[in-house]
Design a protein around this motif. Sequence first.
Motif, PDB file in Angstrom:
ATOM      1  N   ASP A 174      46.141  50.957  11.078  1.00 17.74           N
ATOM      2  CA  ASP A 174      46.691  52.309  11.056  1.00 17.74           C
ATOM      3  C   ASP A 174      48.211  52.267  10.947  1.00 17.74           C
ATOM      4  O   ASP A 174      48.826  51.193  10.996  1.00 17.74           O
ATOM      5  CB  ASP A 174      46.259  53.090  12.312  1.00 17.74           C
ATOM      6  CG  ASP A 174      45.977  54.564  11.998  1.00 17.74           C
ATOM      7  OD1 ASP A 174      46.651  55.107  11.104  1.00 17.74           O
ATOM      8  OD2 ASP A 174      45.089  55.155  12.640  1.00 17.74           O
ATOM      9  N   LEU A 194      45.427  61.448   2.970  1.00 16.00           N
ATOM     10  CA  LEU A 194      44.054  61.729   3.405  1.00 16.00           C
ATOM     11  C   LEU A 194      43.903  63.203   3.773  1.00 16.00           C
ATOM     12  O   LEU A 194      42.975  63.878   3.330  1.00 16.00           O
ATOM     13  CB  LEU A 194      43.678  60.834   4.590  1.00 16.00           C
ATOM     14  CG  LEU A 194      43.264  59.408   4.211  1.00 16.00           C
ATOM     15  CD1 LEU A 194      43.422  58.467   5.396  1.00 16.00           C
ATOM     16  CD2 LEU A 194      41.823  59.372   3.700  1.00 16.00           C
ATOM     17  N   LEU A 220      38.014  56.180   9.332  1.00 11.04           N
ATOM     18  CA  LEU A 220      38.137  55.940   7.890  1.00 11.04           C
ATOM     19  C   LEU A 220      36.908  55.222   7.347  1.00 11.04           C
ATOM     20  O   LEU A 220      36.369  55.585   6.297  1.00 11.04           O
ATOM     21  CB  LEU A 220      39.415  55.129   7.597  1.00 11.04           C
ATOM     22  CG  LEU A 220      39.627  54.723   6.135  1.00 11.04           C
ATOM     23  CD1 LEU A 220      39.662  55.939   5.218  1.00 11.04           C
ATOM     24  CD2 LEU A 220      40.918  53.914   5.981  1.00 11.04           C
ATOM     25  N   PRO A 249      41.839  50.251   4.017  1.00 11.76           N
ATOM     26  CA  PRO A 249      42.864  50.831   4.911  1.00 11.76           C
ATOM     27  C   PRO A 249      44.290  50.479   4.476  1.00 11.76           C
ATOM     28  O   PRO A 249      45.173  51.346   4.500  1.00 11.76           O
ATOM     29  CB  PRO A 249      42.524  50.210   6.267  1.00 11.76           C
ATOM     30  CG  PRO A 249      41.061  49.914   6.204  1.00 11.76           C
ATOM     31  CD  PRO A 249      40.751  49.608   4.768  1.00 11.76           C
ATOM     32  N   ARG A 271      34.314  56.555   4.520  1.00  9.29           N
ATOM     33  CA  ARG A 271      33.993  55.813   3.291  1.00  9.29           C
ATOM     34  C   ARG A 271      32.475  55.664   3.135  1.00  9.29           C
ATOM     35  O   ARG A 271      31.920  55.868   2.067  1.00  9.29           O
ATOM     36  CB  ARG A 271      34.627  54.418   3.345  1.00  9.29           C
ATOM     37  CG  ARG A 271      36.148  54.447   3.348  1.00  9.29           C
ATOM     38  CD  ARG A 271      36.732  53.076   3.610  1.00  9.29           C
ATOM     39  NE  ARG A 271      36.614  52.192   2.443  1.00  9.29           N
ATOM     40  CZ  ARG A 271      36.870  50.887   2.477  1.00  9.29           C
ATOM     41  NH1 ARG A 271      37.248  50.306   3.609  1.00  9.29           N
ATOM     42  NH2 ARG A 271      36.755  50.164   1.387  1.00  9.29           N
ATOM     43  N   TYR A 276      36.292  56.074  -1.855  1.00  8.35           N
ATOM     44  CA  TYR A 276      35.812  55.165  -0.794  1.00  8.35           C
ATOM     45  C   TYR A 276      36.045  53.695  -1.094  1.00  8.35           C
ATOM     46  O   TYR A 276      35.889  52.852  -0.227  1.00  8.35           O
ATOM     47  CB  TYR A 276      34.345  55.420  -0.433  1.00  8.35           C
ATOM     48  CG  TYR A 276      33.390  55.667  -1.578  1.00  8.35           C
ATOM     49  CD1 TYR A 276      33.056  54.655  -2.461  1.00  8.35           C
ATOM     50  CD2 TYR A 276      32.808  56.931  -1.743  1.00  8.35           C
ATOM     51  CE1 TYR A 276      32.170  54.902  -3.498  1.00  8.35           C
ATOM     52  CE2 TYR A 276      31.926  57.179  -2.781  1.00  8.35           C
ATOM     53  CZ  TYR A 276      31.610  56.155  -3.664  1.00  8.35           C
ATOM     54  OH  TYR A 276      30.743  56.372  -4.673  1.00  8.35           O
ATOM     55  N   ALA A 280      41.365  60.621   7.898  1.00  8.09           N
ATOM     56  CA  ALA A 280      40.157  60.365   7.119  1.00  8.09           C
ATOM     57  C   ALA A 280      39.109  61.448   7.359  1.00  8.09           C
ATOM     58  O   ALA A 280      38.323  61.765   6.469  1.00  8.09           O
ATOM     59  CB  ALA A 280      39.586  58.993   7.481  1.00  8.09           C
ATOM     60  N   TRP A 309      45.695  52.758   1.918  1.00 10.26           N
ATOM     61  CA  TRP A 309      46.146  54.058   2.449  1.00 10.26           C
ATOM     62  C   TRP A 309      47.492  53.917   3.157  1.00 10.26           C
ATOM     63  O   TRP A 309      48.350  54.797   3.048  1.00 10.26           O
ATOM     64  CB  TRP A 309      45.108  54.638   3.419  1.00 10.26           C
ATOM     65  CG  TRP A 309      43.841  55.094   2.752  1.00 10.26           C
ATOM     66  CD1 TRP A 309      42.625  54.477   2.803  1.00 10.26           C
ATOM     67  CD2 TRP A 309      43.654  56.256   1.937  1.00 10.26           C
ATOM     68  NE1 TRP A 309      41.698  55.181   2.071  1.00 10.26           N
ATOM     69  CE2 TRP A 309      42.299  56.285   1.523  1.00 10.26           C
ATOM     70  CE3 TRP A 309      44.506  57.280   1.503  1.00 10.26           C
ATOM     71  CZ2 TRP A 309      41.769  57.293   0.719  1.00 10.26           C
ATOM     72  CZ3 TRP A 309      43.978  58.284   0.699  1.00 10.26           C
ATOM     73  CH2 TRP A 309      42.621  58.279   0.310  1.00 10.26           C
ATOM     74  N   LEU A 330      45.806  57.272   9.466  1.00  7.34           N
ATOM     75  CA  LEU A 330      44.544  56.990   8.801  1.00  7.34           C
ATOM     76  C   LEU A 330      43.375  57.753   9.439  1.00  7.34           C
ATOM     77  O   LEU A 330      42.280  57.808   8.875  1.00  7.34           O
ATOM     78  CB  LEU A 330      44.254  55.479   8.776  1.00  7.34           C
ATOM     79  CG  LEU A 330      44.761  54.774   7.508  1.00  7.34           C
ATOM     80  CD1 LEU A 330      46.216  55.044   7.222  1.00  7.34           C
ATOM     81  CD2 LEU A 330      44.498  53.280   7.577  1.00  7.34           C
ATOM     82  N   HIS A 331      43.626  58.336  10.591  1.00  9.94           N
ATOM     83  CA  HIS A 331      42.581  59.171  11.195  1.00  9.94           C
ATOM     84  C   HIS A 331      42.453  60.524  10.505  1.00  9.94           C
ATOM     85  O   HIS A 331      41.519  61.277  10.801  1.00  9.94           O
ATOM     86  CB  HIS A 331      42.795  59.305  12.702  1.00  9.94           C
ATOM     87  CG  HIS A 331      42.259  58.095  13.421  1.00  9.94           C
ATOM     88  ND1 HIS A 331      41.033  58.075  14.022  1.00  9.94           N
ATOM     89  CD2 HIS A 331      42.768  56.849  13.543  1.00  9.94           C
ATOM     90  CE1 HIS A 331      40.816  56.867  14.511  1.00  9.94           C
ATOM     91  NE2 HIS A 331      41.852  56.107  14.228  1.00  9.94           N
TER      92      HIS A 331
END
Lengths: 178, 665
Positions: free
Chosen positions: B434, B342, B461, B487, B465, B483, B120, B490, B117-118
Motif C-alpha cells: 500500500d 482506484l 484490492l 498492487p 481483482r 484486474y 479498491a 497501482w 490501495l484500499h
Amino acid sequence: MVKWAGFLFNADDCIHCKACEIACKNENQTPTGIQWRRVEKVAPELYLSISCNHCDSPECFRVCPERAFTKRKDGIVQIDEDLCTGCGLCVTACPYHAPQFNPETHKVSKCQMCYPRQDAGLPPACVEACTTGALSIVDLNQFSDPEATRTLPGFPDIRITCPSIVFYPPKPRKRYFL
Amino acid sequence: MKDGIYRNTCPRNCYGSCSILSYVKNDRLVKVTGDPKHGFTKGRLCAKGYASTQFVYNPQRLKYPMRQIPRGSGNWQRISWDEAYTIIAGKIIELNQRYGSNLACGYNKFSGNLGLLHYAVEGMFNSLGPHTKPIGNPCALTGKHAVNQSFGDHYSADPEEMARANLIVIWGSNPAVTNVHQMKFIYEARRKGAKLVVIDPIFTRTAEKADLYLQINPGTDGWLAGAIAKLIIEKGIIDEEAMVKQTIGWEEYQQFLHQQINLAHVAEQTGVPIKAMVELAELYGKVKPAATWAGLGIQRSDRGGRSISAINSLAVMTGMLSDPGSGLYYMHFEIEHFPQRLACHDGPVHPTIPHSREVDMSHFSKNALALTDPPLKLLWVASRNIVTQDQNLHSWQQLFQQLELIVTVDLYLTKTAKQADIVLPAATHFEEEDLHVGYWHYWLSINQKVLPPYYEAKSDLQIARELTRRLNELSPGFSNFPYEKEPIDWIKTELSPEIMRQYGINGYEDLLDGPHKKVAQTHSLKKYNLFPAIETNLLQGDQQQPFTYRLLSPQSLLKIHSQYECVSWLTYGETDNIIELSTMAANEHEINENTKIEIYNEQGAITGVAKINPTLPRNVVLASQAGSNPINQLIFQKEDHDANGSSTFFYDSIVKIRKGRDTHG
C-alpha cells in the motif's frame, strides 16, 4: 567510575500513553498479564511508569532461596529463570511488584533493563518508545539535578531497597473549571 | 520474504500514520519499531502499534470465508473463496437482470484502513457502472467546510512547526491520547518558554499538562473565540493594517464583535470567567508566534462549523497573516491531490442511468432506506464496523432486513460481520502492499507486503481483482476493473510526476529507504474570510433541559473506534462499559462509584459502571466507544441543514441517567 544504570522518570512529561508498557511486550514477547513494565495512575494527574528498579539493595536478591537473582556491575538485576522454582517469595518481597509470576510456567520473570540492547549500545525498549522523552536512563553515579527527587507521592517506600530511579515531579498549573 | 527489516505504515484513521519497521523472521513478524527516518514520529509508535504482533497473530482473526445461514443465527459454515465469489457474483448479476442496472448494489466503507490501495472497494463498484455509493465524511466534513470558507482551501499547518510557537492554543483536541507524537513538539516549544493553553469541556490528559486550562460548556467555543477577538481589538494588540489588506469582512466583523458580543453574556454561556478570557486575550494578543488548533471535537455538534469559523477568524487576527509560525491546525486533505486512480476509476456507461446514486455517510441507513426503483438489495461492508460506530441504528436494522445479501470484509468477526450473510477475511497491513499519505503530518510512506497471508486472508484490492474476474467469467464484460494490474502498478500510478515532484522522489523505490516529506506546500493563502454573518448564528444559546446530559464519546487511548478490541495486551486490566458522570450528577441521582447505572434516551438504553469524575461538567456524561455495549445505540443524527453535507454530530446526543436495574448479568 563504575556505571550505575538507573531510570529517570519525568512525571511532568508523561502522558500515560502506555507505549513503554507495550513496547516492552513487543521487545520481550511477554504473555498477556506478565507486566514487566506498567503505567499506573497513582493520584489524580499523576502517572508512574514502573518496572523493576534494579535496586541497590534488591529484596528479591535477598529473599530468593535459589539464588536466582544476580546483580551486574552496572547495577542491572537479572533473574535466571532456570533456577527459579516459582516459590513466589520475591513476588511478595518486592515493593514495586516487579517480579511477575507466570502461573503457566510456574516461573518468575521480570524486567532485565534490556541488558542485551544496552550492551549493544541501544536504550531499553521502553525508553526508545517514549514519545515525549519522559522515561530515560541515566548513570546515577553521574546524575545530579537539584530539581530531581528520589521519590514521588504514590511511589512505594524507597528506604527498604534503594531503587535505581529518580524523578521529576509534576509542575503546578493554572486551571479554570466550570 | 527473506528474513530482515521492512517498511510498513500504520493504516489507521489516526493523526500519526506512523512508519513502522517490521522485523521478519521465518515469514513471521517478530517485532516492530518506529522508523527513525520519519520526521513526525521520530522512530516511535503508540501502544497499539507496538501490539502489532498480537494484532496479526490473534486467535480471533478470521481465517476463511464463511457463510451464515440464516443471517444472525451464528450458524457459520466455512466456504472456499471460489464459492464466496460465485455466490456474490451470482447475486450481483441476478439483481442486474431483475432491475436493469447495478443500482441495487452498494457499499458502506469508511476509515478502517486509509491506504490508497484500499480504494479498491470504490474501484470495484465503479467498474460495474452506476451503483449506490456513500459520500461525505462523518468525521471531519463540517470543519473542512469551515476551513475552506475561511481560507479558500484546505489548510492545516505543518505539525512539526508547532515546536517553534511561543503560544499553543488547543481547542477541543486531546493529543495526549489521540495524537501522542504531537506532544513532543509541544513540549519542545514549552522547553523554550512557550505556553500551552487547552480549552475543552473535559479535563483531558492534554488539559492536565496545560499551563492554562479553560473548561468550557460543550458547543460554546465560538462564543469564547468571539470574546477573545473582541478583547484583543479593544486592547489594540492587533495589526490593523494587515487585517484591512488581507481579509474580507474586517469592518463587519469588528462591528459584529462590538455589537453582539457581550463578555458577561459569553461568560454565562461558556462558563469561562471574564478573568480567564482576559488572560487568554493577553496571551493571544502579545505572544507570537501563536499556534491555534481547532480540534475535531468542536465540529461534532451542529454549532461546530460556526465555532471552527470563529476560531479561524481568531487565528487570522492573532498572527497567521504576518507570522508563518502562527499556524492554524485542523487536518489536511493532501490525499485529494493524489490521482486516486482506484477511487476515480470510470466504469462502463449505462444506456439510461448517467450516474451512481449517492448516499450521505452521515445519514446512510435512513437515506438508503428511502431509495426505491430499485431499492438497495446488496450491501458490501469494508473497513467499517457499522453496528458499533454508526448512528441511527434503528434504521440500520430496517435496512438489514431489506437487504438480500450482506457481505462484510474484516479482520475479525465484528458486531457488523455478525449481521452479514458472508464474511471475507481481510489481510492486515503486513500482508499487503500500500501507499499512505497522512492527514496531519506531511509525510508519504510505503507499506510493503512482509508476511504471507494469515490463513486465507486477502486484501481489498485482491478481492476486487478476483471478484470482478469472476463476474466477467459469468457475464462477459460485466466489469471493466483492470484486474491484471498488480498492487505495485497501482502504487506507481499514484506516484504521478507531480506527486513525485512534491515529495522529492524519483519512484516508489525511494520510499523503500524511508518516508518522504512534502517539499513544497501547494496552498497559497492570500485572502481570509471573516464570517460575521455565520457567526451571528452562534448566538443561539444551549437549550438543554434540567437532568439531561450531553453524551460525549471521544476516542480512547488503546482503541481506534472498535479496532484493537481483541488485542489482550491492550485490554488487560482495562474495564469495559464505564460511564463517567460529574459529582453533581451522581448526587442528583444518588449514584455511587462503581454501581450499575443506565443512560438512556428515545433511541435506547445502555448499562454501564458509574465512575464519578469530579472534573466533569455537571451536564456531561462521558463514555468510550465500542465495547460489548456500544454507545452508538444512543446516537441519532438529526436532519441535515447543510446542502454540502456535514460531519456526524455525535456530541449532540442527549441522555438521561437512572440507577441500574438490578438484573442478573
